[in-house]
Design a protein around this motif. Structure first.
Motif, mmCIF file in Angstrom:
data_model
loop_
_atom_site.group_PDB
_atom_site.id
_atom_site.type_symbol
_atom_site.label_atom_id
_atom_site.label_comp_id
_atom_site.label_asym_id
_atom_site.label_seq_id
_atom_site.Cartn_x
_atom_site.Cartn_y
_atom_site.Cartn_z
ATOM 1 N N LEU A 137 0.820 -1.204 0.000
ATOM 2 C CA LEU A 137 0.000 0.000 0.000
ATOM 3 C C LEU A 137 0.859 1.262 0.000
ATOM 4 C CD1 LEU A 137 -2.964 1.008 0.198
ATOM 5 C CD2 LEU A 137 -2.554 1.268 2.660
ATOM 6 N N ASP A 138 0.524 2.184 -0.890
ATOM 7 C CA ASP A 138 1.139 3.511 -0.910
ATOM 8 C C ASP A 138 0.022 4.528 -0.725
ATOM 9 O OD1 ASP A 138 2.421 5.893 -1.311
ATOM 10 O OD2 ASP A 138 3.419 5.308 -3.173
ATOM 11 N N PRO A 139 -0.158 5.054 0.486
ATOM 12 C CA PRO A 139 -1.282 5.953 0.747
ATOM 13 C C PRO A 139 -1.022 7.399 0.349
ATOM 14 C CG PRO A 139 -0.053 5.612 2.753
ATOM 15 C CD PRO A 139 0.616 4.759 1.698
ATOM 16 N N ASP A 140 0.149 7.675 -0.236
ATOM 17 C CA ASP A 140 0.527 9.060 -0.495
ATOM 18 C C ASP A 140 0.296 9.505 -1.932
ATOM 19 O OD1 ASP A 140 1.424 9.385 2.149
ATOM 20 O OD2 ASP A 140 3.350 8.486 1.650
ATOM 21 N N VAL A 141 -0.228 8.622 -2.780
ATOM 22 C CA VAL A 141 -0.348 8.955 -4.201
ATOM 23 C C VAL A 141 -1.805 8.991 -4.642
ATOM 24 C CG1 VAL A 141 1.923 8.003 -4.737
ATOM 25 C CG2 VAL A 141 -0.088 6.524 -4.863
ATOM 26 N N LEU A 142 -2.044 9.586 -5.800
ATOM 27 C CA LEU A 142 -3.403 9.711 -6.321
ATOM 28 C C LEU A 142 -3.897 8.398 -6.925
ATOM 29 C CD1 LEU A 142 -3.252 13.216 -8.053
ATOM 30 C CD2 LEU A 142 -4.238 12.633 -5.825
ATOM 31 N N ASP A 148 -2.724 -4.596 -15.407
ATOM 32 C CA ASP A 148 -4.144 -4.438 -15.733
ATOM 33 C C ASP A 148 -4.996 -4.080 -14.516
ATOM 34 O OD1 ASP A 148 -3.933 -6.820 -14.414
ATOM 35 O OD2 ASP A 148 -4.867 -8.051 -15.964
ATOM 36 N N VAL A 149 -4.361 -3.751 -13.389
ATOM 37 C CA VAL A 149 -5.093 -3.343 -12.189
ATOM 38 C C VAL A 149 -4.655 -1.944 -11.787
ATOM 39 C CG1 VAL A 149 -5.561 -3.824 -9.757
ATOM 40 C CG2 VAL A 149 -5.380 -5.712 -11.389
ATOM 41 N N LEU A 150 -5.626 -1.053 -11.617
ATOM 42 C CA LEU A 150 -5.352 0.311 -11.185
ATOM 43 C C LEU A 150 -6.186 0.609 -9.948
ATOM 44 C CD1 LEU A 150 -5.541 0.337 -14.584
ATOM 45 C CD2 LEU A 150 -4.658 2.639 -14.175
ATOM 46 N N THR A 151 -5.575 1.240 -8.966
ATOM 47 C CA THR A 151 -6.279 1.648 -7.755
ATOM 48 C C THR A 151 -6.081 3.141 -7.577
ATOM 49 O OG1 THR A 151 -4.314 1.038 -6.462
ATOM 50 C CG2 THR A 151 -6.104 -0.575 -6.582
ATOM 51 N N SER A 152 -7.122 3.822 -7.120
ATOM 52 C CA SER A 152 -7.018 5.267 -6.939
ATOM 53 C C SER A 152 -7.545 5.655 -5.570
ATOM 54 C CB SER A 152 -7.795 6.012 -8.036
ATOM 55 O OG SER A 152 -9.174 5.705 -7.991
ATOM 56 N N ALA A 153 -7.229 6.871 -5.192
ATOM 57 C CA ALA A 153 -7.609 7.372 -3.873
ATOM 58 C C ALA A 153 -9.029 7.932 -3.912
ATOM 59 C CB ALA A 153 -6.597 8.416 -3.413
ATOM 60 N N ALA A 155 -12.468 10.318 -4.171
ATOM 61 C CA ALA A 155 -13.200 11.346 -4.921
ATOM 62 C C ALA A 155 -12.509 11.758 -6.214
ATOM 63 C CB ALA A 155 -13.473 12.542 -4.022
ATOM 64 N N ALA A 156 -11.889 12.959 -6.223
ATOM 65 C CA ALA A 156 -11.369 13.526 -7.470
ATOM 66 C C ALA A 156 -10.293 12.670 -8.110
ATOM 67 C CB ALA A 156 -10.840 14.939 -7.233
ATOM 68 N N SER A 157 -9.603 11.838 -7.332
ATOM 69 C CA SER A 157 -8.594 10.977 -7.946
ATOM 70 C C SER A 157 -9.244 9.945 -8.866
ATOM 71 C CB SER A 157 -7.756 10.278 -6.881
ATOM 72 O OG SER A 157 -8.557 9.401 -6.114
ATOM 73 N N GLY A 158 -10.539 9.688 -8.675
ATOM 74 C CA GLY A 158 -11.261 8.848 -9.620
ATOM 75 C C GLY A 158 -11.315 9.491 -10.997
ATOM 76 N N ILE A 159 -11.450 10.804 -11.020
ATOM 77 C CA ILE A 159 -11.389 11.528 -12.296
ATOM 78 C C ILE A 159 -9.996 11.415 -12.889
ATOM 79 C CG2 ILE A 159 -11.622 13.796 -13.387
ATOM 80 C CD1 ILE A 159 -13.621 14.534 -11.182
ATOM 81 N N ASP A 160 -8.979 11.572 -12.033
ATOM 82 C CA ASP A 160 -7.597 11.499 -12.508
ATOM 83 C C ASP A 160 -7.293 10.151 -13.150
ATOM 84 O OD1 ASP A 160 -6.793 14.080 -11.570
ATOM 85 O OD2 ASP A 160 -6.721 13.286 -9.549
ATOM 86 N N GLN A 192 1.419 12.202 -7.558
ATOM 87 C CA GLN A 192 1.213 13.420 -6.769
ATOM 88 C C GLN A 192 0.596 13.065 -5.421
ATOM 89 O OE1 GLN A 192 -0.460 16.789 -8.859
ATOM 90 N NE2 GLN A 192 -1.594 17.444 -7.063
ATOM 91 N N ALA A 193 0.905 13.887 -4.425
ATOM 92 C CA ALA A 193 0.417 13.610 -3.071
ATOM 93 C C ALA A 193 -1.103 13.704 -3.010
ATOM 94 C CB ALA A 193 1.029 14.599 -2.080
ATOM 95 N N GLN A 194 -1.716 12.780 -2.233
ATOM 96 C CA GLN A 194 -3.165 12.828 -2.007
ATOM 97 C C GLN A 194 -3.546 14.054 -1.186
ATOM 98 O OE1 GLN A 194 -5.355 9.517 -0.463
ATOM 99 N NE2 GLN A 194 -4.001 8.016 -1.387
#
Length: 313
Positions: A137-142, A148-153, A155-160, A192-194
């Motif tokens: 886990l890297d909690p500091d990124v967007l 083939d697997v992408l995870t995002s932080a 709200a807005a990081s879903g747009i990113d 980029q930092a969350q």
């Protein structure tokens, strides 16, 4: 047409549920976005209304990309309910799978993140590590892309991450058009930092927005952090601190990100040589551009250009 299936779970967050349709639906009929539930029935949102979808889990078997929006943290569990497990089993091998925020908990519970890098909302770091210690886990990124697997932080990081997929599939020009349509920034690097200390500068203080705008107009120049600090009329130390508070990245890293973004756009849309592009975006040599591009996305400039020229053809 590339089919995106969005799986709405009980407690789904309505805002994030709508992100895939808003982003991919703005890409000029390049994607078909459809929503489903694990049993075809309505689900509760985490607001005061229910959500109905026209499709059940059978949709997942036809998807090229599956997106898991976040759901209420009160429903997080290390074990998957049987209906959810059966629904996920319908996903074909090599299908691209994306999570937003707490959606990463679902992927981890399904064993899809074992031993892999991933992220989720920074506030949920302790809970995630306690439940899934084998995930890197890297909690500091967007967002994190691992094959083939992408995870995002949150709200807005879903747009990113959705914009990142459009850019990966169809290039910067299409992604920028989508961003303009959605009235969002066209590019925020996944690293980029969350959590940004001061996303909106104090009106009484002196921010760095004007200097960033100036830098983007002068990327061809060999700008340094000292040049940026001088333009902002701040000491080097104060400028670096304030820049990081507002942007969530160091000035040097931000400059490299902007140069790479511009270089990728020129590789996709122009016939300029790699040397010419390097000069236009502020890299000292073509070798420097090659090194930075390979570090960022794992390919050479010519390979990157061939990818998008082949896709366009």
């Amino acid at each position: 047409m590339h089919r995106v299936a969005v799986l709405a779970l009980d407690g789904v967050y309505p805002f994030e549920l709508g992100i895939p349709q808003r982003v991919f639906g703005s890409a000029g009929r390049r994607y078909e976005v459809m929503t489903c539930t694990v049993d075809g029935g309505p689900v509760r949102s985490n607001a005061d209304f229910m959500i109905s979808a026209e499709h059940g889990p059978e949709l997942l078997a036809t998807a090229d990309t599956v997106i898991i929006p976040p759901f209420d943290v009160a429903l997080i569990s290390p074990e998957l309910p049987d209906p959810v497990r059966r629904a996920l089993a319908a996903i074909r091998p090599a299908t691209r799978i994306v999570s937003i925020c707490t959606g990463a908990f679902l992927l981890a519970a399904a064993g899809l993140l074992d031993g892999r890098p991933a992220t989720t909302h920074w506030r949920l770091t302790d809970d995630f590590r306690r439940l899934f210690p084998t995930v890197q886990l890297d909690p500091d990124v967007l967002f994190v892309e691992d094959g083939d697997v992408l995870t995002s932080a949150g709200a807005a990081s879903g747009i990113d991450v959705c914009l990142h997929l459009v850019r990966s599939d169809h290039g910067s020009e299409v992604a920028n058009q989508v961003a303009r349509c959605c009235v969002v920034p066209p590019f925020r690097d996944g690293g980029q930092a969350q959590y940004i200390e001061q996303p909106i500068p104090d009106p009484a203080g002196q921010g760095t927005a004007a200097t960033r705008a100036w830098a983007l107009q002068n990327l061809h120049r060999p700008l340094t952090v000292a040049d940026l600090a001088a333009h902002a009329r701040l000491s080097h130390r104060t400028f670096v601190r304030r820049f990081h508070e507002e942007v969530g990245a160091s000035p040097g890293r931000w400059l490299t990100q902007q140069r790479l973004a511009r270089a990728r756009q020129l590789l996709e849309t122009s016939d300029l040589s790699v040397d010419q592009i390097a000069g236009k975006v502020g890299f000292a040599t073509a070798a420097s551009l090659r090194q930075h591009l390979h570090a960022a996305i794992g390919v050479t400039p010519l390979a990157y250009r061939r990818t998008f020229r082949t896709a366009a053809g």
